[in-house]
Enzyme design. Sequence first.
Site, PDB file in Angstrom:
ATOM      1  CG  ASP A  42      -1.832  -1.008   1.543  1.00 52.95           C
ATOM      2  OD1 ASP A  42      -1.633  -2.108   0.752  1.00 52.95           O
ATOM      3  OD2 ASP A  42      -2.756  -1.021   2.279  1.00 52.95           O
ATOM      4  CD  GLU A  71      -8.675  -4.290   2.385  1.00 47.50           C
ATOM      5  OE1 GLU A  71      -8.204  -4.050   3.896  1.00 47.50           O
ATOM      6  OE2 GLU A  71      -7.995  -4.925   1.878  1.00 47.50           O
TER       7      GLU A  71
HETATM    8  C1  FRU Z   1      -4.791  -3.277   1.918  1.00 50.95           C
HETATM    9  C2  FRU Z   1      -4.582  -3.513   3.434  1.00 50.95           C
HETATM   10  C3  FRU Z   1      -4.935  -2.229   4.345  1.00 50.95           C
HETATM   11  C4  FRU Z   1      -4.090  -2.483   5.404  1.00 50.95           C
HETATM   12  C5  FRU Z   1      -2.861  -3.108   4.976  1.00 50.95           C
HETATM   13  C6  FRU Z   1      -2.087  -3.977   5.944  1.00 50.95           C
HETATM   14  O1  FRU Z   1      -3.822  -3.838   1.185  1.00 50.95           O
HETATM   15  O2  FRU Z   1      -5.390  -4.390   4.014  1.00 50.95           O
HETATM   16  O3  FRU Z   1      -6.208  -2.041   4.636  1.00 50.95           O
HETATM   17  O4  FRU Z   1      -3.854  -1.360   6.072  1.00 50.95           O
HETATM   18  O5  FRU Z   1      -3.236  -3.876   3.583  1.00 50.95           O
HETATM   19  O6  FRU Z   1      -1.037  -4.262   5.370  1.00 50.95           O
END
Ligand code: FRU
Length: 435
Positions: free
Chosen positions: A47, A270
Site C-alpha cells: 500500500d 479498504e
Molecule cells: C490493504 C490493507 C490495508 C491495511 C494493509 C495492511 O492492502 O489490507 O487495509 O492497512 O493492507 O498491510
Amino acid sequence: MSLPADDREPSRWTRDHVRRLERTDENTAPIIYPPTEKTDPDNHIWDTWLLRTPEGDVAEVDGYRVVVALTAPSDLLPGKRHDVATHRFYYSADGQNWTPGGDAFGASGPLGSRQWAGSATYDPETGNVRLYYTAAGVRDEAELSYTQHLAVAHGGSIRVDDGVHFDGPWHHESLAHPDGTWYEREEQSRGMIYTFRDPWYFEDPETGEAYVLFEANTPVLEGSDACGGDPAQQEFNGSVGIARASREDPTECELLPPLLDAVRVNQELERPHVVYREGTYYLFVASHRHTFAPGLDGYDALYGFAADSLFGEYEPLNGSGLVATNPSNAPFQAYSWLAYGHRDEILVTSFFNYYDYDRPSLDDVAHLSEAEQFRRFGGTLAPTLRLGVDGRRTWIRGTLDHGHLPTDGETLPETEDERVARRREGGDARGGDGY
Ligand code: FRU
C-alpha cells in the site's frame, strides 16, 4: 453543501449492484510484467500513498514529490509482511525514479506493534507534515493482536538538501477507536478479518471542512435479524467510515455515521478515499474476491461510487461499482489501488502483487514453496492506470510505467484511442503512420 451528518443513513452497496459485476475491456487492466528494477530492492512495498497538500493536490516540495508506503524487508516471506509493516518514504524529481528516504517515523516510536495504511499531508504555508496511520496491535505486545485504531504523527517537517528528509520530533496521538454502535469493535467481530483502519485526510472543496475517512465494519450483533438472521451473511459487514477533523488541530477526530455500508455484500472496503471533480465526489475503495458475501462473485478490484455531496447519496460507478480489475489470467496481479485526479482524467496507482498465479484464491499462495512465494510476489509499484471519467461512468484509457506518478503540471502521452481519433479527424499533420 454537505448535509448535517448525524441523522443521515449511509449509502448502500447492494447485492443487486454486485450481481452486475463483469470484466470488460473498460475495466480490465492489461497484464503486468515485472519491471526491470524494483522501487526498493531492499524492501517489499505494498500500500502506497502520495504526500498531498491539505486540499488534496500532489505536494511538491522543492521540486520533489514524495510517497509513503507500507514496507517490510525483502527477505521476509511476502505473506508475513503485514506483521511487521513499517512506513518508509520515497522521493522523486520526475515522478518515475524513486529514491528510498528511510523510515518515515525515524526513531519516534509510533503507536501499534506495526503500522498499516494511512495518508500524509504537507502544508506548503506552514511546512507542517502529518502522517496518518493505522496503529495495528499494541506497542511492545508479546503476541501479535489484531486490534486497530486510527492515529496521527504530527509536528514533523520535510528538509531538502542533497536528498529529502523527514525531520521530527513526531508526536504520535490516537485519533479514534471504534464506538461499537456505528463502528464495530474487535470483540463484536463475527469471524472474518476485522477492520478499523486506513485513515484518509480529506478536505471538502465545497465547504473547506476537514474529515478523515477510514475502513470499518458495521456492528451486526449475534442473534440480530439483519440479513434474514443468517449468521453466514452477517459476518460480511464492511463500511466506509468518516470522522470530522481539523486542519488546525491534528488530534481532532469526531466519529460520524458511515458514508457507505456493504452489509451482506462485502467485508472489506479498504483504503477509502475521495477524488473531487467538478461537483462530483468519487469515493473509491479496494476490495478482494474472497471478502464478498456468500452467493456473490467479485474480483480483487478498485470499486467506486459517486455523489453530488460528500455525504451522498453515493451511486456505484458503472452500475456495479467496478472500476478497475486484474485480467482473469492474472487475477491477483495488483491490489490496493489509489486514485487521484490529473487534469481531465483520474490516475490510479497500486502495487504489483502476485503474478504468474491464477489459482482461485490468494489463500493458495501458502501452498507454494517458499521460493515460489518469493518469485511470484511483485512487492513494488505497479503500472499506473489512466481512467477516463464521465459522470457515473469510468473506463481504462491507458497505462503509464510502473510507479510513474505524474503531477498536474505534466502532460501525459496521447493514448492509443486519442491517436486514432485525431487521425480520423485529420488532425495528424503528417497524415501517415510514420510514428
Ligand atoms: C490493504 C490493507 C490495508 C491495511 C494493509 C495492511 O492492502 O489490507 O487495509 O492497512 O493492507 O498491510
